[in-house]
Enzyme design. Sequence first.
Site, short mmCIF file in Angstrom:
data_model
loop_
_atom_site.label_atom_id
_atom_site.label_comp_id
_atom_site.label_asym_id
_atom_site.label_seq_id
_atom_site.Cartn_x
_atom_site.Cartn_y
_atom_site.Cartn_z
N VAL A 120 29.93 58.51 8.96
CA VAL A 120 30.72 57.42 8.72
C VAL A 120 29.66 57.03 7.48
CG1 VAL A 120 31.39 54.94 9.05
CG2 VAL A 120 31.58 56.71 10.80
N PRO A 121 30.14 57.33 6.09
CA PRO A 121 29.22 57.29 5.29
C PRO A 121 28.89 55.89 4.63
CG PRO A 121 31.48 57.96 4.52
CD PRO A 121 31.70 57.83 5.89
N CYS A 122 28.32 55.24 5.24
CA CYS A 122 27.69 53.86 4.46
C CYS A 122 26.89 54.11 3.31
CB CYS A 122 27.22 53.22 5.56
SG CYS A 122 25.56 53.91 6.41
N HIS A 123 26.17 55.45 3.26
CA HIS A 123 25.49 55.73 1.74
C HIS A 123 26.46 55.70 0.56
CE1 HIS A 123 27.07 59.55 3.39
NE2 HIS A 123 26.75 59.93 2.11
#
Length: 159
Positions: A120-123
Amino acid sequence: MRWTVLDTPIGEFSVATDEVGVCGAYFGRTESAVEDPAGELDRRVLAELRGYFAGKLTEFTVPVVARRGSDFERAVWHQMTLIPYGQTRTYGEVAKAVGDPGAARAVGVACNRNPIPVIVPCHRIVGAGGKLVGFGGGLPRKVTLLELEAGVALHRAWS
């Protein structure tokens, strides 16, 4: 819940699965993490992560289940999954997307509470004007992830 650990370009990365899907991830090694996956889902998650870090996988298909989080946090986490590989969105853009344009700071808090980073790409969420701010795994990891994705996206666009 089963924890499996994988060596990656950003260091050891632990991933938790249960009977439903991926339910957690952690930068580093958790005490209970093993290197040999026990089940089919564990092997699939590790294969996808290896593919991602090798620049061959741009979209995770493993099932993901967040066992905690407010409705707002879950909405933010869902928006993260909609950000295309190799692209970013600002905290303000995500706040607008979840229906609360004034909640950019709350989006930052939700990013920090993301239980399944990388998958889950919070970056992919950055500050106004593209500024690199905040990341639970540390800014050097965020930079590495964004550089990986940008490089792969550029290579694919030019191929």
